[in-house]
Each structure stands twice: as structure tokens, then as C-alpha cells.
Scaffold this motif. Structure first.
Motif, PDB file in Angstrom:
ATOM      1  N   LEU A 103       0.894  -0.813   0.438  1.00  0.00           N
ATOM      2  CA  LEU A 103      -0.254   0.042  -0.258  1.00  0.00           C
ATOM      3  C   LEU A 103       0.843   1.421   0.193  1.00  0.00           C
ATOM      4  CD1 LEU A 103      -2.630  -1.374   2.137  1.00  0.00           C
ATOM      5  CD2 LEU A 103      -2.910  -1.511  -0.194  1.00  0.00           C
ATOM      6  N   GLY A 104       2.191   1.215  -0.419  1.00  0.00           N
ATOM      7  CA  GLY A 104       2.385   2.718  -0.741  1.00  0.00           C
ATOM      8  C   GLY A 104       3.211   2.718   0.426  1.00  0.00           C
ATOM      9  N   GLY A 105       3.213   1.912   1.926  1.00  0.00           N
ATOM     10  CA  GLY A 105       3.902   2.192   2.999  1.00  0.00           C
ATOM     11  C   GLY A 105       5.069   2.296   3.786  1.00  0.00           C
ATOM     12  N   GLY A 106       5.472   1.987   4.538  1.00  0.00           N
ATOM     13  CA  GLY A 106       7.222   1.212   4.560  1.00  0.00           C
ATOM     14  C   GLY A 106       7.637   0.094   3.964  1.00  0.00           C
ATOM     15  N   VAL A 107       9.169   0.186   4.494  1.00  0.00           N
ATOM     16  CA  VAL A 107       9.542  -1.582   4.211  1.00  0.00           C
ATOM     17  C   VAL A 107       8.547  -2.130   5.600  1.00  0.00           C
ATOM     18  CG1 VAL A 107      11.618  -2.089   3.559  1.00  0.00           C
ATOM     19  CG2 VAL A 107      11.128   0.017   2.897  1.00  0.00           C
ATOM     20  N   THR A 108       8.914  -3.025   4.800  1.00  0.00           N
ATOM     21  CA  THR A 108       8.967  -4.360   6.766  1.00  0.00           C
ATOM     22  C   THR A 108      10.636  -5.271   6.362  1.00  0.00           C
ATOM     23  OG1 THR A 108       8.159  -5.765   5.461  1.00  0.00           O
ATOM     24  CG2 THR A 108       7.132  -4.619   6.472  1.00  0.00           C
ATOM     25  N   ALA A 109      11.579  -5.943   7.006  1.00  0.00           N
ATOM     26  CA  ALA A 109      12.556  -6.872   7.254  1.00  0.00           C
ATOM     27  C   ALA A 109      11.747  -8.325   7.638  1.00  0.00           C
ATOM     28  CB  ALA A 109      12.950  -6.545   8.027  1.00  0.00           C
ATOM     29  N   THR A 110      11.743  -9.532   7.414  1.00  0.00           N
ATOM     30  CA  THR A 110      11.746 -10.418   7.569  1.00  0.00           C
ATOM     31  C   THR A 110      12.897 -11.827   7.306  1.00  0.00           C
ATOM     32  OG1 THR A 110      10.640 -11.067   4.942  1.00  0.00           O
ATOM     33  CG2 THR A 110       9.282 -10.941   6.795  1.00  0.00           C
ATOM     34  N   HIS A 111      13.171 -12.271   7.889  1.00  0.00           N
ATOM     35  CA  HIS A 111      14.210 -13.205   8.187  1.00  0.00           C
ATOM     36  C   HIS A 111      14.380 -14.175   7.299  1.00  0.00           C
ATOM     37  CE1 HIS A 111      17.007 -11.106  10.712  1.00  0.00           C
ATOM     38  NE2 HIS A 111      15.444 -10.448  11.164  1.00  0.00           N
ATOM     39  N   GLY A 112      15.217 -14.768   6.731  1.00  0.00           N
ATOM     40  CA  GLY A 112      15.467 -16.383   6.070  1.00  0.00           C
ATOM     41  C   GLY A 112      15.002 -15.784   4.750  1.00  0.00           C
ATOM     42  N   LEU A 113      15.204 -17.046   2.996  1.00  0.00           N
ATOM     43  CA  LEU A 113      14.890 -16.702   2.428  1.00  0.00           C
ATOM     44  C   LEU A 113      13.734 -16.653   1.780  1.00  0.00           C
ATOM     45  CD1 LEU A 113      18.184 -19.139   1.419  1.00  0.00           C
ATOM     46  CD2 LEU A 113      17.527 -17.119   0.163  1.00  0.00           C
ATOM     47  N   SER A 114      12.356 -17.301   2.395  1.00  0.00           N
ATOM     48  CA  SER A 114      11.281 -17.538   1.597  1.00  0.00           C
ATOM     49  C   SER A 114      10.989 -16.683   1.235  1.00  0.00           C
ATOM     50  CB  SER A 114       9.963 -17.922   2.928  1.00  0.00           C
ATOM     51  OG  SER A 114       9.707 -17.020   3.691  1.00  0.00           O
ATOM     52  N   THR A 115      10.815 -15.478   1.742  1.00  0.00           N
ATOM     53  CA  THR A 115      10.292 -13.975   0.708  1.00  0.00           C
ATOM     54  C   THR A 115      11.518 -13.998  -0.388  1.00  0.00           C
ATOM     55  OG1 THR A 115       9.995 -13.405   3.325  1.00  0.00           O
ATOM     56  CG2 THR A 115       9.269 -12.102   1.656  1.00  0.00           C
ATOM     57  N   TYR A 116      12.521 -13.918   0.146  1.00  0.00           N
ATOM     58  CA  TYR A 116      13.242 -13.929  -0.935  1.00  0.00           C
ATOM     59  C   TYR A 116      12.749 -14.876  -2.255  1.00  0.00           C
ATOM     60  CZ  TYR A 116      17.291 -14.509  -4.036  1.00  0.00           C
ATOM     61  OH  TYR A 116      18.250 -14.310  -5.156  1.00  0.00           O
ATOM     62  N   GLN A 117      12.957 -16.107  -1.635  1.00  0.00           N
ATOM     63  CA  GLN A 117      12.338 -16.840  -2.731  1.00  0.00           C
ATOM     64  C   GLN A 117      10.822 -16.133  -3.571  1.00  0.00           C
ATOM     65  OE1 GLN A 117      14.107 -18.746  -3.899  1.00  0.00           O
ATOM     66  NE2 GLN A 117      15.366 -20.317  -2.032  1.00  0.00           N
ATOM     67  N   THR A 118       9.592 -16.362  -2.828  1.00  0.00           N
ATOM     68  CA  THR A 118       8.512 -15.738  -3.013  1.00  0.00           C
ATOM     69  C   THR A 118       8.694 -14.935  -4.457  1.00  0.00           C
ATOM     70  OG1 THR A 118       7.914 -14.817  -1.115  1.00  0.00           O
ATOM     71  CG2 THR A 118       7.691 -17.300  -1.778  1.00  0.00           C
ATOM     72  N   ASP A 119       8.938 -13.480  -3.914  1.00  0.00           N
ATOM     73  CA  ASP A 119       9.344 -12.620  -4.894  1.00  0.00           C
ATOM     74  C   ASP A 119       9.929 -13.371  -5.427  1.00  0.00           C
ATOM     75  OD1 ASP A 119       8.161 -10.512  -3.306  1.00  0.00           O
ATOM     76  OD2 ASP A 119      10.332  -8.981  -2.644  1.00  0.00           O
ATOM     77  N   SER A 120      10.442 -13.547  -6.431  1.00  0.00           N
ATOM     78  CA  SER A 120      12.351 -13.881  -6.781  1.00  0.00           C
ATOM     79  C   SER A 120      10.652 -14.887  -7.971  1.00  0.00           C
ATOM     80  CB  SER A 120      13.116 -15.068  -6.652  1.00  0.00           C
ATOM     81  OG  SER A 120      13.543 -14.718  -5.880  1.00  0.00           O
ATOM     82  N   HIS A 121       9.947 -15.196  -7.699  1.00  0.00           N
ATOM     83  CA  HIS A 121       9.170 -16.180  -8.346  1.00  0.00           C
ATOM     84  C   HIS A 121       7.822 -15.709  -8.796  1.00  0.00           C
ATOM     85  CE1 HIS A 121       7.181 -20.378  -8.777  1.00  0.00           C
ATOM     86  NE2 HIS A 121       6.033 -19.598  -8.388  1.00  0.00           N
ATOM     87  N   LEU A 122       7.631 -14.954  -7.957  1.00  0.00           N
ATOM     88  CA  LEU A 122       6.679 -13.659  -8.090  1.00  0.00           C
ATOM     89  C   LEU A 122       6.961 -12.657  -9.998  1.00  0.00           C
ATOM     90  CD1 LEU A 122       4.293 -12.972  -4.923  1.00  0.00           C
ATOM     91  CD2 LEU A 122       4.134 -13.743  -7.295  1.00  0.00           C
ATOM     92  N   GLN A 123       8.285 -12.555 -10.072  1.00  0.00           N
ATOM     93  CA  GLN A 123       8.869 -11.665 -10.934  1.00  0.00           C
ATOM     94  C   GLN A 123       9.213 -12.373 -12.210  1.00  0.00           C
ATOM     95  OE1 GLN A 123      11.676  -9.057  -9.359  1.00  0.00           O
ATOM     96  NE2 GLN A 123       9.885  -8.024  -8.845  1.00  0.00           N
ATOM     97  N   ARG A 124       8.954 -13.890 -11.774  1.00  0.00           N
ATOM     98  CA  ARG A 124      10.118 -14.687 -13.169  1.00  0.00           C
ATOM     99  C   ARG A 124       9.212 -14.674 -13.599  1.00  0.00           C
ATOM    100  NH1 ARG A 124      11.539 -20.072  -9.666  1.00  0.00           N
ATOM    101  NH2 ARG A 124      12.228 -18.050  -9.234  1.00  0.00           N
ATOM    102  N   GLU A 125       9.024 -14.910 -15.118  1.00  0.00           N
ATOM    103  CA  GLU A 125       8.821 -14.823 -16.395  1.00  0.00           C
ATOM    104  C   GLU A 125       8.301 -16.649 -16.283  1.00  0.00           C
ATOM    105  OE1 GLU A 125       8.710 -12.663 -20.036  1.00  0.00           O
ATOM    106  OE2 GLU A 125       9.352 -10.745 -18.186  1.00  0.00           O
ATOM    107  N   GLY A 126       6.843 -17.495 -17.137  1.00  0.00           N
ATOM    108  CA  GLY A 126       7.594 -18.331 -17.294  1.00  0.00           C
ATOM    109  C   GLY A 126       7.197 -18.713 -16.084  1.00  0.00           C
ATOM    110  N   ARG A 127       6.080 -18.061 -15.741  1.00  0.00           N
ATOM    111  CA  ARG A 127       5.056 -19.239 -14.293  1.00  0.00           C
ATOM    112  C   ARG A 127       4.066 -19.646 -14.918  1.00  0.00           C
ATOM    113  NH1 ARG A 127       2.366 -16.577 -10.216  1.00  0.00           N
ATOM    114  NH2 ARG A 127       2.837 -14.652 -11.085  1.00  0.00           N
ATOM    115  N   THR A 128       3.392 -21.204 -14.928  1.00  0.00           N
ATOM    116  CA  THR A 128       2.751 -21.503 -15.709  1.00  0.00           C
ATOM    117  C   THR A 128       1.434 -20.641 -15.695  1.00  0.00           C
ATOM    118  OG1 THR A 128       3.045 -23.764 -15.193  1.00  0.00           O
ATOM    119  CG2 THR A 128       1.763 -23.624 -16.001  1.00  0.00           C
TER     120      THR A 128
END
Ligand code: ADP
Ligand code: MG
Length: 485
Positions: free
Chosen positions: A295-320
Motif C-alpha cells: 500500500l505504499g507504506g514503509g518497508v518490512t524486514a523478514t528473516h530467512g529465505l522464503s520471502t526472497y524466494q517468493t518475490d523472485s518467483h512472483l517476478q519470474r516469467e514463465g510461471r505457468t
């Protein structure tokens, strides 16, 4: 994953003989659009990742301004206003009420310092504890050829001055990270009639060359390792995107080196990075992912890789498109799940893409994030991390890690016992204590590559089951995503 030496047990009694006063938390309010971000440094090595413009450098720079410098060191300290100058070009790099709260753990206990803006300057920095600090952004590594350096424009009249070999440990690590057998590494003073500068020098295969002829990555590694090895013990060292110009395998070895040197020398290391090769080497306590809230708010921090992986996945082309995302722990689980689908429900498989999350305990969070982004997602956890379907996560067949489940199955043992393999899996795996090493061990024994062994083992396992044996898991996936159609 490399153990990155979490600090957690040591925090319990607030004594840190190995690391000196360390920065264990930072709260950033009102800098460059970061309205309120709380971030913890849980391990000696912390990698801050996130999409461009999420505030990685902002955090790294404010961390660099977190300590007073020891009196016997002659470099100036980093002040907040060095990184956030106000000018006509940038009238408001921070908000009027901007402040940074630092949380330290020192021998004497916890300490907090708040640095805030009063009148036209920042107050509070003189109350910070002391720790030698190095912030290495991009400028240090720009090849001298690309700036108007003395060693370039003065080349004709250049003279060589004193030569200083690199510390032998440092030289050894540079060679190892780059996988290059150097005869010699060091720095040499270069002089023109009125100026002096320092150049990195290397010797290899009987030839000598300066940093002006090194690869960019080569020069950067040399400078980074030199900083880490020659800094006083227990320094804070911050690198911006240390992967720049480095080959993938070298990035992996660089990450391993960061963990090793942090523990050996008591350093705290903070990096910003976009490198999955580096992130993949670090434990979950060492990875912090920054994310702008939708919502254009601030920035949040999460620990571990899951958010990194999901964000990359969401951006990746070629997802079915319109397909199903299945979150699993690692490659082995991905292969087992896809072979189970292939056996039980091939149509389901063709509409799936898999996302390997890295840590089993992060699968529920990943599914939640994906569903939040309107992706049809489910999670399949390893057998030793049971889930009952709540939150869209269920367990793969068996009650053990999938490697144990698969390699202990009679059909798989028979397959590898027969020609042309003719090995006894029980015997080959008897001495292997970590099941993550099973496939690699079998592969080495058979002169095959690991993915092939994983593939045939999972295929054989799935094919040995009766029709209907996987109805539970396949039915679960179908019903979970069907509900969301
Ligand atoms: N004065 C400002 N007000 C609000 N946002 C800003 C301001 N200056 C910069 N930004 C935001 O901060 C981002 C840069 O932050 P930075 O920490 O360098 O990000 P990163 O290192 O993650 O790429 C920019 O992309 C911009 O969106
Ligand atoms: Mg940056």
C-alpha cells in the motif's frame, strides 16, 4: 547451508567475549522513504537482500554510522550526515522527525543509543560504543582505468615505490575464492614527480600485473579480503553487493569465507546483496529480506529465505499462467513431489511450478505470501516436519526426510542392486550421517551426477506404488487450489 554461527545462545547471558560490542538491532525511522523499519542482526554475518530501492543501502550506511572509532586508528568515523547530506538536489533525504535507534550487545549488557535530528545536526552519535568500522561501497572497487587515476594518466612517468606483500592468510584466501594459483599478491606504491598512490599487484605463471590489468572481480576480492584480514579483530565490516563481477562459484566461496573469517577474527559483517548464490550459503539467521509493503507504506524486514524466494518467483516469467505453485523444501522434495504427481495425476503436474524454499519451517510463510499475492499455492513439507493441511501445507509421504523414505524403499534398493549399477544402498549409505548427502554419495560411487540419481530414485519410488497410493496428497493439492479457482 553453512552454519553461520548464530549469536542467539550468547545473547541469553549477554556476554560476548568473542565479538566485542556488536550491533544486534537497528530501527530506522524516516530515511529515504523508509518510514519505520525494525531489523535484527542475529548472526555475525548478515546479508540484507530485497528488490531495488527497498532500503538496503540505507540500513547498511546507518549501520556504518553506528560506532565511535578507536582512538589509535586514524580513519575518520562515519557520521549519519556523510550518507544523508541535505542539498538543493536532495532537500529531504530524511523526514523532520527522523531517527535511528541502535541496539548493541556488549560485555556489560545491552545498550541502546538513539540518534536523532536536532536543529541542523544529528545528536547521540558520541554516546555510541567503539568498534572499528569499514564501509566498502562501490567506489573502492571501481577499476582505476575508469577513473582518472594517477597510475593511468601518469603512466609514462610512473615509478614503483615500496612493495608490500599481502598477508599470507589473505593471499591464500584470495586464491581459494577465485580458484587461481597466484605466485604472489600484494600492493605497490606508485609515484610520479609529485604524487603517490597504491596499486594492487599479482604474480601468476611467472608474470606480474597490476590491478589495472586484473579482472574487476579479482581486484574486488583482493581488496575485500585484505580489509577483513588486516582490520583490527572484532571490526564491523560492511560491503555493498560484494558479488559484483564475480563468477557464481566464486560467490559461493566468498560467502563461505565471510562466515569463516567472521568467526575466526570476531568481525561483524553486514552485506547488501542480490546474489542467490551468496544467500544460499548462509543460514536463515543470516538472511534479512526487505520488502516494500503493497500500500505504499514503509518497508518490512523478514528473516530467512522464503520471502526472497517468493518475490523472485512472483517476478519470474514463465510461471505457468493460472497454474499452481507448490512450495517444497529443496530439490529432492521437488523431484519426489513431481514424480508422485506424474504417477498419480499427470494433468496436475503439467499445471504446476515448484518453488524450493530452502528451509522446511518457512513453507507455511511462503504459501501465505503467495496466496496474499493471489497465487494458487500449496506447500508440501518433508515427512519429518508434519503438517496437517492447515494453511495449505501438508506432508509428503512418510514420516522421515524424503531422502530416507526414498533410498530405504525396497524397490529403490532393488533398482540399484540390479545391473548395471550393482550396489547395495544400505552398505553405501551406512556411514553417511546427513541424509542430504545420500544422493551425492550414491552418485559419486556410480560415476553419475547427483540430479540423475535423485531423478531415477524418485521415479522408481513413485512407480512402485499402487494406483491410489498417493490419493491423499494429490487430492489435497487439487482441493486446496480448486477452492481458490
Ligand atoms: N528523499 C526521499 N524520500 C523518499 N524516498 C526516497 C528518498 N530518497 C530516496 N528514496 C527511495 O530510497 C530508495 C533508495 O534506497 P536504498 O537504500 O539505496 O535502496 P537499495 O539499496 O535497497 O536499492 C530509492 O529507490 C527511493 O525510492
Ligand atoms: Mg543499494
Amino acid at each position: 547451508m553453512t552454519g553461520s554461527g548464530t549469536w542467539a545462545p550468547r545473547f541469553a547471558n549477554a556476554r560476548y567475549p568473542t565479538f566485542g560490542p556488536v550491533l544486534i538491532g537497528i530501527r530506522v525511522q524516516g530515511f529515504r522513504g523508509v518510514s519505520d523499519l525494525n531489523l535484527q542482526f542475529k548472526s555475525p554475518v548478515t546479508a540484507i537482500s530485497g528488490l531495488n530501492g527497498t532500503g538496503k543501502s540505507t540500513v547498511a550506511q546507518l549501520a556504518a554510522a553506528g560506532f565511535r572509532q578507536p582512538p589509535d586508528h586514524d580513519w575518520y568515523r562515519y557520521y549519519v550526515n556523510h550518507f544523508f547530506p541535505v542539498s538543493v538536489a536532495d532537500p529531504e533525504p530524511f523526514t523532520p522527525g527522523a531517527q535511528v535507534q541502535y541496539l548493541y550487545a556488549a560485555d556489560s549488557g545491552f545498550q541502546t543509543v538513539t540518534v536523532s535530528r536536532s536543529a541542523k545536526s544529528w545528536s547521540g552519535q558520541h554516546r555510541q560504543p567503539e568498534r572499528a568500522t569499514y564501509y566498502r561501497g562501490f567506489a573502492q572497487f571501481i577499476p582505476k582505468v575508469e577513473r582518472r587515476d594517477l597510475s593511468i594518466y601518469g603512466a609514462a612517468s610512473l615509478e614503483l615505490g615500496e612493495a608490500n606483500p599481502l598477508d599470507p592468510t589473505a593471499a591464500q584466501h584470495v586464491g581459494r575464492i577465485l580458484a587461481v594459483p597466484y605466485d604472489h599478491l600484494g600492493f605497490t606504491e606508485v609515484l610520479t614527480t609529485n604524487k603517490a598512490a597504491t596499486l594492487a599487484m599479482a604474480g601468476r605463471g611467472g608474470r606480474r600485473y597490476s590491478e589495472n590489468h586484473m579482472g574487476t572481480g579479482e581486484g574486488r576480492v583482493l581488496y575485500m579480503v585484505n580489509t577483513l584480514e588486516t582490520a583490527p579483530p572484532k571490526s564491523l565490516v560492511i560491503f555493498e553487493e560484494p558479488e559484483t563481477s564475480l563468477h557464481g562459484d566464486a560467490q559461493v566461496r566468498l560467502a563461505q569465507y565471510f562466515v569463516e573469517v567472521a568467526l575466526r577474527r570476531g568481525h561483524q559483517i553486514i552485506i547488501t546483496t542480490h546474489s542467490s548464490a551468496i544467500l544460499g550459503q548462509l543460514g536463515r539467521d543470516s538472511v534479512v529480506y526487505l520488502r516494500r509493503t503493497p500500500l505504499g507504506g514503509g518497508v518490512t524486514a523478514t528473516h530467512g529465505l522464503s520471502t526472497y524466494q517468493t518475490d523472485s518467483h512472483l517476478q519470474r516469467e514463465g510461471r505457468t499462467p493460472g497454474g499452481i505453485t507448490v512450495c517444497v523444501e529443496d530439490e529432492f522434495a521437488r523431484c519426489l513431489a513431481s514424480e508422485i504427481f506424474r504417477t498419480a495425476d499427470p494433468d496436475l503436474l503439467s499445471g504446476c511450478s515448484f518453488l524450493t524454499i530452502g528451509g522446511g519451517q518457512e513453507i507455511p510463510a511462503a504459501v501465505k505470501l503467495l496466496r496474499g499475492a493471489k497465487v494458487r499455492a500449496v506447500g508440501l513439507s518433508d515427512g519429518d516436519m508434519p503438517h496437517n493441511g492447515t494453511g495449505g501445507v501438508r506432508t509428503l509421504p512418510g514420516t522421515e526426510p524424503p531422502e530416507k523414505e526414498v533410498f530405504a524403499h525396497p524397490a529403490v534398493k532393488d533398482y540399484f542392486a540390479a545391473a548395471p549399477f550393482e550396489i547395495d544402498l544400505d552398505e553405501v549409505l551406512a556411514g553417511v550421517s546427513d541424509h542430504h548427502d545420500y544422493a551425492r554419495t550414491v552418485a559419486a560411487r556410480l560415476m553419475m551426477d547427483e540430479p540423475t540419481v535423485v531423478g531415477v530414485a524418485c521415479r522408481t519410488y513413485a512407480a512402485a506404488h499402487q494406483a491410489g497410493a498417493f490419493n491423499d496428497v494429490v487430492g489435497f493439492v487439487r482441493s486446496e487450489v480448486g477452492d481458490r479457482r
